[in-house]
Write an enzyme that holds these catalytic residues in place. Structure first.
Site, PDB file in Angstrom:
ATOM      1  CD  GLU A 138      -2.881   1.478   2.180  1.00 10.41           C
ATOM      2  OE1 GLU A 138      -3.620   2.489   2.106  1.00 10.41           O
ATOM      3  OE2 GLU A 138      -2.961   0.624   3.074  1.00 10.41           O
ATOM      4  CD  GLU A 194       2.218   8.266   4.663  1.00 11.22           C
ATOM      5  OE1 GLU A 194       2.646   9.390   4.358  1.00 11.22           O
ATOM      6  OE2 GLU A 194       1.199   7.745   4.172  1.00 11.22           O
ATOM      7  CG  ASP A 253       9.802   9.000  -3.220  1.00 11.03           C
ATOM      8  OD1 ASP A 253       8.739   8.478  -3.596  1.00 11.03           O
ATOM      9  OD2 ASP A 253      10.437   9.809  -3.909  1.00 11.03           O
ATOM     10  CG  ASP A 261      -1.951  15.909  -2.585  1.00  8.92           C
ATOM     11  OD1 ASP A 261      -2.846  16.480  -3.247  1.00  8.92           O
ATOM     12  OD2 ASP A 261      -1.194  16.508  -1.817  1.00  8.92           O
ATOM     13  CE  LYS A 303      -4.812  26.104  -5.727  1.00 14.09           C
ATOM     14  NZ  LYS A 303      -3.943  27.137  -5.102  1.00 14.09           N
ATOM     15  CG  ASP A 317     -12.048  12.198  -1.762  1.00 16.25           C
ATOM     16  OD1 ASP A 317     -10.940  12.259  -2.325  1.00 16.25           O
ATOM     17  OD2 ASP A 317     -12.289  12.806  -0.701  1.00 16.25           O
ATOM     18  CD  GLU A 360     -14.896   5.255   1.087  1.00 15.39           C
ATOM     19  OE1 GLU A 360     -15.421   4.717   0.089  1.00 15.39           O
ATOM     20  OE2 GLU A 360     -13.926   4.766   1.685  1.00 15.39           O
TER      21      GLU A 360
END
Length: 243
Positions: free
Chosen positions: A73, A98, A125, A148, A152, A184, A224
């Site tokens: 993950e 993470e 990373d 993320d 924009k 989402d 969620e």
């Protein structure tokens, strides 16, 4: 010998270094304050469950002490979903990646509280971890839940789901392995669908262009659930490596 001298004598090294520096990262490192319990979990549990980055590919059998399907993950946040999946599926190995240290501490705390043994963690990373530590054709699945969205337009290039990244994943997944994404942000879902539908090594597990109903193994987070109450959508995409 100075770094300048070595670079001048090795144009290939210079090119590789420049490429590394030019790589656009899909995250901003926001190191929030560790709570006392998170720091304690890191101090006590990292030696057992933490993995370091080196140039040596992992031997999953040695790391987990068994031969079992291994799932990665990417960006597990505070680790709630990853811990829940590992608890519900003890027959599978999980590697969480993470960059944010408080999330690492939170997951290690959950590992200790739940007595989990089938999770290992990188605080690094994901691109480097995949390149240096994950063997080729070794993973049963890769999960990317709520990355993320870089909503924009000028930041869309920072989204992690890009053709080069997908090609890298294909190298590390077994044939038949799954890449499961969830977001989402509808625009990001559309972006994911466009990139994945064009990837020659993958096929949609649903009809072309269709999203996947949330599978039972992906936990429904509090975030969620709140979004559903507010009428916000969530889109899951699951693509299978075919070659």
């Amino acid at each position: 010998m100075s770094e300048t001298t070595k670079t001048e004598n090795n144009p290939q090294t210079e090119s590789a270094q420049n490429s590394l520096h030019r790589r656009i990262k899909s995250f901003v490192l926001r190191q929030g304050r560790l709570s006392a319990s998170q720091q304690q979990a890191i101090d006590s549990q990292w030696p057992t469950f933490g993995l370091e980055v080196s140039n040596e590919p992992l031997d999953f059998n040695a790391v987990f002490g068994r031969d079992a399907p291994t799932i990665v993950e990417i960006g597990f946040g505070m680790g709630t979903s990853l811990a829940a999946m590992a608890e519900a599926h003890p027959e599978q190995n999980y590697i969480g990646i993470e960059v944010h240290r408080p999330g690492v501490g939170a997951l290690l705390k959950l590992i200790e509280e739940k007595g989990l043994t089938n999770i290992r963690i990188f605080n690094h990373d994901a691109i480097d971890v995949l390149a240096k530590r994950i063997p080729k054709n070794s993973l049963s699945a890769v999960y990317l839940f709520f990355p993320d969205p870089w909503h924009k337009t000028r930041h869309h290039k920072r989204r992690i789901v890009q053709p080069a990244f997908v090609k890298t994943l294909a190298e590390h997944l077994k044939t038949g392995g799954h890449f499961h994404m969830a977001t989402d942000w509808e625009n990001y879902a559309e972006h994911m669908m466009e990139v994945m539908s064009a990837a020659p090594d993958f096929k949609n597990t649903q009809a072309p262009g269709h999203y996947t109903p949330r599978p039972d193994y992906r936990p429904l987070t509090k975030f969620e659930q709140r979004g559903h109450r507010l009428g916000h959508g969530v889109w899951d995409l699951i693509f299978e490596k075919i070659s």
